[in-house]
Design a protein around this motif. Structure first.
Motif, PDB file in Angstrom:
ATOM      1  N   UNK A 147       0.951  -1.048   0.119  1.00  0.00           N
ATOM      2  CA  UNK A 147      -0.035  -0.041   0.033  1.00  0.00           C
ATOM      3  C   UNK A 147       0.820   1.213  -0.054  1.00  0.00           C
ATOM      4  N   UNK A 148       1.939   1.167   0.780  1.00  0.00           N
ATOM      5  CA  UNK A 148       2.778   2.495   0.578  1.00  0.00           C
ATOM      6  C   UNK A 148       3.439   2.670  -0.776  1.00  0.00           C
ATOM      7  N   UNK A 149       3.723   1.530  -1.443  1.00  0.00           N
ATOM      8  CA  UNK A 149       4.352   1.827  -2.751  1.00  0.00           C
ATOM      9  C   UNK A 149       3.274   2.310  -3.732  1.00  0.00           C
ATOM     10  N   UNK A 150       2.164   1.866  -3.610  1.00  0.00           N
ATOM     11  CA  UNK A 150       0.865   2.096  -4.377  1.00  0.00           C
ATOM     12  C   UNK A 150       0.659   3.697  -3.805  1.00  0.00           C
ATOM     13  N   UNK A 151       0.689   4.139  -2.591  1.00  0.00           N
ATOM     14  CA  UNK A 151       0.480   5.461  -2.337  1.00  0.00           C
ATOM     15  C   UNK A 151       1.274   6.164  -2.874  1.00  0.00           C
ATOM     16  N   UNK A 152       3.021   5.760  -2.928  1.00  0.00           N
ATOM     17  CA  UNK A 152       3.764   6.735  -3.666  1.00  0.00           C
ATOM     18  C   UNK A 152       3.608   7.126  -5.207  1.00  0.00           C
ATOM     19  N   UNK A 153       3.055   6.142  -5.891  1.00  0.00           N
ATOM     20  CA  UNK A 153       2.797   6.359  -7.096  1.00  0.00           C
ATOM     21  C   UNK A 153       1.496   7.395  -7.486  1.00  0.00           C
ATOM     22  N   UNK A 154       0.725   7.056  -6.617  1.00  0.00           N
ATOM     23  CA  UNK A 154      -0.657   7.795  -6.757  1.00  0.00           C
ATOM     24  C   UNK A 154      -0.250   9.399  -6.385  1.00  0.00           C
ATOM     25  N   UNK A 194      -7.270   6.206  -1.768  1.00  0.00           N
ATOM     26  CA  UNK A 194      -7.297   5.442  -3.348  1.00  0.00           C
ATOM     27  C   UNK A 194      -6.182   4.252  -3.400  1.00  0.00           C
ATOM     28  N   UNK A 195      -5.127   4.401  -2.770  1.00  0.00           N
ATOM     29  CA  UNK A 195      -4.211   3.307  -2.875  1.00  0.00           C
ATOM     30  C   UNK A 195      -4.754   1.933  -2.511  1.00  0.00           C
ATOM     31  N   UNK A 196      -5.747   2.248  -1.199  1.00  0.00           N
ATOM     32  CA  UNK A 196      -6.446   1.138  -0.406  1.00  0.00           C
ATOM     33  C   UNK A 196      -7.385   0.544  -1.466  1.00  0.00           C
TER      34      UNK A 196
END
Lengths: 202, 202
Positions: A129-136, A152-154
């Motif tokens: 989720x941290x990686x996804x949040x970084x991209x977003x 939104x990452x979640x």
């Protein structure tokens, strides 16, 4: 070369543990089996991992980390955030699909182990989720994406569960699964785009 | 009133079967138990359902249809397609959550039965996808949604699996699950909107 001539590292123990788990299954594998495979005493194993539970936890973590390392590399790229998000989700699906398809017995073994080690799994999911949040977040900074990055990452992670949750592994070999994945990702990307809806101007 | 004074209908047999399954569990429940609960001979039950498997299939179908009737009503409404889609997804989540939360033993029983009757489940999912497609098609006709209705119906269904697939039942009581559901649905609705991305002008 006798195995005892090599230094006994935690990594060597974890490698041997994975092989023992593959061979004996999670119910039967013991620390004595691991020690025997390495040609050492079980006391030597316990010097690195104080309990059988600690050893099983560490091998589970290693298994989960194997995928997240590559994913972290994708998340950190400097490319267009849309492409990066699509690549990241594809790589996650690919990694899981390969694990399940290439070695189903080991995959089943780790399904048992992840059930036993929910804290390790929770940390793994938090990392993803941290990686996804970084991209977003990067997408928002560049004006490509709208919406709150963490929430939104979640949502993106939940919405793609069919393509990474091990529960669905039996469906990953079906024809049409790639098209279904693409349809979900296309829809999510449309939703993420800054032009995708009424912008928040509060 | 003795139960034998009532006409023995398929519906009465299915009601009794559900009750017997709840009481004895799916492994132990027999046709004789069902007949006894109704005060009739097992031959009378077999006149309506020729085999035990046929009876179990019918009771599974009835259980699944209970939710889809209400959902069909929502899909057929003449309201704004966005609201209708959100209501439909909420009603599906609510129905599943209630089934799992209100009567966990019966839910566990039907998890076994749905596993046995995959054709019935496939038909149930096809029905739900048909309803979703109907809402999306209407949205496209009104210029509210873009994208191919059938492909996108499948994507919406897949992307919301966490909120209707019985596998996730244990998570439906968690705090925060409603917010997670809302975040996924918000994101999907943004993606569906006709303004959500480059329009296809081929």
């Amino acid at each position: 070369m006798s195995p005892t001539t090599e230094t006994l590292t935690a990594e060597r123990i974890l490698e041997a543990t994975e092989e023992v788990l593959r061979r004996h299954g999670p119910a039967k594998a013991t620390v004595v089996d691991v020690a025997r495979a390495l040609g050492v005493s079980h006391g030597s194993v316990y010097r690195h991992f104080r309990t059988k539970a600690a050893l099983r936890e560490a091998v589970t973590q290693r298994w989960l980390d194997r995928a997240s390392g590559r994913l972290a590399g994708i998340a950190a790229r400097d490319s267009d955030p849309e492409t990066r998000l699509r690549d990241w989700l594809s790589a996650l699906f690919e990694a899981k699909r390969h694990k399940a398809g290439d070695d189903p017995e080991l995959f089943a073994t780790f399904s048992v182990l992840t059930g036993e080690n929910s804290q390790v799994v929770d940390q793994h999911i938090a990392d993803l989720l941290g990686q996804l949040t970084e991209i977003l977040r990067d997408g928002v900074a560049r004006g490509v994406f709208a919406l709150d990055p963490a929430v939104t990452a979640r949502a993106v992670f939940d919405a793609t569960g069919r393509f990474h949750d091990p529960f669905y592994a039996r469906e990953w070999g079906r024809p049409g699964i790639q098209a279904e994945f693409d349809a979900v990702v296309d829809l999510l990307l449309r939703g993420l785009r800054a032009t995708g809806g009424p912008s928040k101007t509060s």
